[in-house]
Design an enzyme around this catalytic site. Structure first.
Site, PDB file in Angstrom:
ATOM      1  N   ARG A  34     -46.186 -50.533  29.859  1.00  0.00           N
ATOM      2  CA  ARG A  34     -45.901 -51.950  29.610  1.00  0.00           C
ATOM      3  C   ARG A  34     -46.270 -52.445  28.221  1.00  0.00           C
ATOM      4  NH1 ARG A  34     -48.806 -53.430  35.096  1.00  0.00           N
ATOM      5  NH2 ARG A  34     -50.064 -51.833  34.082  1.00  0.00           N
ATOM      6  N   ARG A  37     -50.322 -42.489  29.940  1.00  0.00           N
ATOM      7  CA  ARG A  37     -49.567 -43.756  29.970  1.00  0.00           C
ATOM      8  C   ARG A  37     -48.911 -44.070  28.628  1.00  0.00           C
ATOM      9  NH1 ARG A  37     -50.805 -47.438  34.239  1.00  0.00           N
ATOM     10  NH2 ARG A  37     -50.992 -46.061  36.028  1.00  0.00           N
ATOM     11  N   ARG A  84     -37.496 -51.575  32.771  1.00  0.00           N
ATOM     12  CA  ARG A  84     -37.984 -51.927  34.096  1.00  0.00           C
ATOM     13  C   ARG A  84     -37.234 -53.126  34.660  1.00  0.00           C
ATOM     14  NH1 ARG A  84     -43.868 -53.501  36.519  1.00  0.00           N
ATOM     15  NH2 ARG A  84     -43.045 -55.589  36.611  1.00  0.00           N
ATOM     16  N   TYR A  87     -56.254 -43.972  48.036  1.00  0.00           N
ATOM     17  CA  TYR A  87     -55.224 -45.002  48.235  1.00  0.00           C
ATOM     18  C   TYR A  87     -54.691 -44.985  49.667  1.00  0.00           C
ATOM     19  CZ  TYR A  87     -55.231 -45.762  43.197  1.00  0.00           C
ATOM     20  OH  TYR A  87     -55.614 -46.065  41.930  1.00  0.00           O
ATOM     21  N   ASP A 139     -45.163 -41.361  39.267  1.00  0.00           N
ATOM     22  CA  ASP A 139     -46.455 -41.890  39.678  1.00  0.00           C
ATOM     23  C   ASP A 139     -47.093 -40.955  40.696  1.00  0.00           C
ATOM     24  OD1 ASP A 139     -47.986 -44.618  39.231  1.00  0.00           O
ATOM     25  OD2 ASP A 139     -48.406 -43.946  41.262  1.00  0.00           O
TER      26      ASP A 139
HETATM   27  O1  CP3 Z   1     -48.731 -41.284  31.584  1.00  0.00           O
HETATM   28  C1  CP3 Z   1     -47.526 -41.548  31.633  1.00  0.00           C
HETATM   29  O2  CP3 Z   1     -46.906 -42.173  30.726  1.00  0.00           O
HETATM   30  C2  CP3 Z   1     -46.718 -41.036  32.802  1.00  0.00           C
HETATM   31  C3  CP3 Z   1     -46.555 -41.944  33.906  1.00  0.00           C
HETATM   32  C4  CP3 Z   1     -47.699 -42.251  34.840  1.00  0.00           C
HETATM   33  C5  CP3 Z   1     -47.744 -43.468  35.554  1.00  0.00           C
HETATM   34  N1  CP3 Z   1     -48.762 -43.403  36.467  1.00  0.00           N
HETATM   35  C6  CP3 Z   1     -46.811 -44.584  35.353  1.00  0.00           C
HETATM   36  C7  CP3 Z   1     -47.198 -45.933  35.816  1.00  0.00           C
HETATM   37  C8  CP3 Z   1     -48.767 -41.473  35.284  1.00  0.00           C
HETATM   38  C9  CP3 Z   1     -49.237 -40.105  34.809  1.00  0.00           C
HETATM   39  C10 CP3 Z   1     -49.426 -42.216  36.311  1.00  0.00           C
HETATM   40  C11 CP3 Z   1     -50.563 -41.690  37.081  1.00  0.00           C
HETATM   41  C12 CP3 Z   1     -51.292 -42.600  37.987  1.00  0.00           C
HETATM   42  N2  CP3 Z   1     -50.769 -43.556  38.793  1.00  0.00           N
HETATM   43  C13 CP3 Z   1     -52.680 -42.534  38.236  1.00  0.00           C
HETATM   44  C14 CP3 Z   1     -53.638 -41.551  37.626  1.00  0.00           C
HETATM   45  C15 CP3 Z   1     -53.991 -41.903  36.238  1.00  0.00           C
HETATM   46  C16 CP3 Z   1     -54.787 -43.175  36.114  1.00  0.00           C
HETATM   47  O3  CP3 Z   1     -54.224 -44.145  35.603  1.00  0.00           O
HETATM   48  O4  CP3 Z   1     -55.951 -43.191  36.542  1.00  0.00           O
HETATM   49  C17 CP3 Z   1     -52.995 -43.520  39.179  1.00  0.00           C
HETATM   50  C18 CP3 Z   1     -54.372 -43.861  39.727  1.00  0.00           C
HETATM   51  C19 CP3 Z   1     -51.777 -44.149  39.540  1.00  0.00           C
HETATM   52  C20 CP3 Z   1     -51.579 -45.222  40.554  1.00  0.00           C
HETATM   53  C21 CP3 Z   1     -51.055 -46.445  39.910  1.00  0.00           C
HETATM   54  N3  CP3 Z   1     -49.750 -46.622  39.497  1.00  0.00           N
HETATM   55  C22 CP3 Z   1     -51.755 -47.630  39.644  1.00  0.00           C
HETATM   56  C23 CP3 Z   1     -53.230 -47.848  39.948  1.00  0.00           C
HETATM   57  C24 CP3 Z   1     -50.857 -48.516  39.070  1.00  0.00           C
HETATM   58  C25 CP3 Z   1     -51.101 -49.949  38.771  1.00  0.00           C
HETATM   59  C26 CP3 Z   1     -52.010 -50.136  37.631  1.00  0.00           C
HETATM   60  C27 CP3 Z   1     -51.216 -50.400  36.419  1.00  0.00           C
HETATM   61  O5  CP3 Z   1     -51.576 -49.903  35.347  1.00  0.00           O
HETATM   62  O6  CP3 Z   1     -50.252 -51.164  36.554  1.00  0.00           O
HETATM   63  C28 CP3 Z   1     -49.615 -47.841  38.930  1.00  0.00           C
HETATM   64  C29 CP3 Z   1     -48.387 -48.372  38.325  1.00  0.00           C
HETATM   65  C30 CP3 Z   1     -47.869 -47.622  37.124  1.00  0.00           C
HETATM   66  N4  CP3 Z   1     -47.781 -46.270  37.030  1.00  0.00           N
HETATM   67  C31 CP3 Z   1     -47.341 -48.213  35.928  1.00  0.00           C
HETATM   68  C32 CP3 Z   1     -46.910 -47.151  35.116  1.00  0.00           C
HETATM   69  C33 CP3 Z   1     -46.217 -47.235  33.788  1.00  0.00           C
HETATM   70  C34 CP3 Z   1     -47.197 -49.694  35.659  1.00  0.00           C
HETATM   71  C35 CP3 Z   1     -46.086 -50.152  36.508  1.00  0.00           C
HETATM   72  C36 CP3 Z   1     -45.415 -51.361  35.988  1.00  0.00           C
HETATM   73  O7  CP3 Z   1     -45.835 -52.470  36.365  1.00  0.00           O
HETATM   74  O8  CP3 Z   1     -44.419 -51.231  35.247  1.00  0.00           O
END
Ligand code: CP3
Length: 354
Positions: A31, A27, A40, A154, A77
């Site tokens: 944000r 990540r 975004r 999920y 994602d």
């Molecule tokens: O790491 C990186 O910078 C690359 C991008 C990346 C995202 N999601 C962007 C994202 C990666 C590698 C992921 C993987 C991901 N997504 C996982 C596995 C890793 C982990 O975190 O355990 C999982 C479980 C997801 C599913 C997911 N996507 C969730 C649970 C959420 C919401 C939680 C949160 O942190 O907001 C997302 C949204 C998400 N994926 C965001 C980002 C930058 C935030 C979205 C936003 O509101 O802008």
């Protein structure tokens, strides 16, 4: 691969010597960066960011403009796969991901088709290709997907859960159904990863965020076995073009030996195990990635530097360590703390590589 100006990540993943410990952060685009929030807003939503290759490229590069990171990770994602399967992915504000049509019965699981990465997930490969062009060989690009089990969590639950009761109830009541879903997911994951590799991803990572919620035997049968299947279907290439694979199971510390045995190059660790002990257990077989507690980023730059040094000391001297957090950068992290972390790894790690 020969065109890379900075190949320390690739070298560390294959346990070759490097002048310092490479660092990137799960990540790293997100944000906590004001420029991410701005992009975004312009995109309209998180999913629009993922699905517009020029914006995904912009956001992928943002943390590299600020920090001396040794890798880029594709902005996307893990839930793009269930989205492409037609389950209706959306993000309710502050609630995390949701699926409109979760899988609860035999018919919906039997109907599920493996998405064609060249059709329904074309934007992913397009983003990979555009990011590679924009990187121009500065650092390697990491592609990724979720593990078959984490996706199933999920897909069956319909969103995040404290205890994953619906998917676990299916695991015990209808293991045949869950196996069927996991088989479909493993084909979807390997197809998407192969498409990313074909488009230019130089490293691949599997995120198994929820495998760690299972008991040991169920972890092997329902999560690890399907990640092994994914790896067996990857077109990893050969020689200097070989694509190293990182497998990360959050909460997987009890099972490191088994994870290291499925054919990955590197095991990602969450923040709980002692890195030196993990190295004793599996460091002769695989590289290790991790494992600073992400919440350290809520402290001050001095504390970040001190805790970073502890992780480097815990691994000790020699090749095979990729510095990372034990999970993603928290939303409330101060960018100056991320800066302090990356600088500390570059300043403090060379003495472990002499
Ligand atoms: O790491 C990186 O910078 C690359 C991008 C990346 C995202 N999601 C962007 C994202 C990666 C590698 C992921 C993987 C991901 N997504 C996982 C596995 C890793 C982990 O975190 O355990 C999982 C479980 C997801 C599913 C997911 N996507 C969730 C649970 C959420 C919401 C939680 C949160 O942190 O907001 C997302 C949204 C998400 N994926 C965001 C980002 C930058 C935030 C979205 C936003 O509101 O802008």
């Amino acid at each position: 691969m020969s065109t890379l100006q900075n190949d320390t990540l690739i070298r560390a993943l294959t346990r070759q010597p490097t002048p310092y410990t490479p660092v990137w952060l799960m990540r790293q685009a997100g944000r906590y960066l004001p420029e991410y929030n701005d992009a975004r807003r312009r995109a309209g939503s998180f999913l629009a960011l993922c699905k517009t290759p020029s914006l995904a490229t912009e956001v992928t590069l943002q943390p590299l403009e600020r920090f001396r990171l040794d890798a880029a990770i594709l902005f996307s994602d893990i839930l793009t796969i269930p989205d492409a399967m037609g389950l209706g992915l959306y993000f309710a504000d502050g609630e995390g991901p949701r699926l409109e049509r979760p899988l609860r019965d035999e018919a919906s699981i039997a109907r599920l088709a493996v998405p064609d990465p060249a059709e329904d997930l074309r934007y992913v490969g397009d983003a990979v290709a555009e990011i590679r062009r924009a990187l121009a060989g500065r650092v390697p690009l990491i592609g990724f997907a979720g593990s078959p089990y984490t996706l199933a969590c999920y897909m069956v639950e319909g969103g995040a859960s404290e205890d994953w009761r619906t998917v676990k109830a299916m695991l015990y009541k209808r293991p045949d159904l869950l196996h069927r879903l996991l088989e479909t997911n493993s084909r979807a994951v390997s197809a998407l990863l192969n498409a990313q590799i074909e488009a230019g991803a130089q490293v691949t990572m599997i995120f198994d965020t929820w495998g760690g919620s299972l008991p040991a035997a169920a972890y092997r049968e329902f999560s690890l076995a399907y990640m092994e299947k994914v790896l067996s279907r990857l077109k990893r290439g050969e020689g200097s073009a070989r694509v190293p694979v990182i497998v990360f199971t959050k909460g997987g510390a009890p099972w490191l030996e088994q994870i290291a045995a499925i054919g990955c190059d590197c095991v990602g660790l969450d923040w709980s195990p002692d890195l030196g002990e993990a190295r004793q257990r599996i460091g002769k077989r695989v590289a290790l990635q991790g494992n600073l507690d992400p919440m350290v980023l809520l402290a001050s730059p001095e504390e970040v530097r001190r805790e970073t040094e502890k992780v480097l000391e815990s691994y000790g001297s020699g090749a095979g360590h990729v510095f990372n957090l034990g999970h993603g950068v928290p939303q409330l992290a101060q960018p100056e703390n991320v800066e302090a972390l990356v600088a500390a790894v570059h300043e403090l790690s060379p003495k472990f590589h002499r």
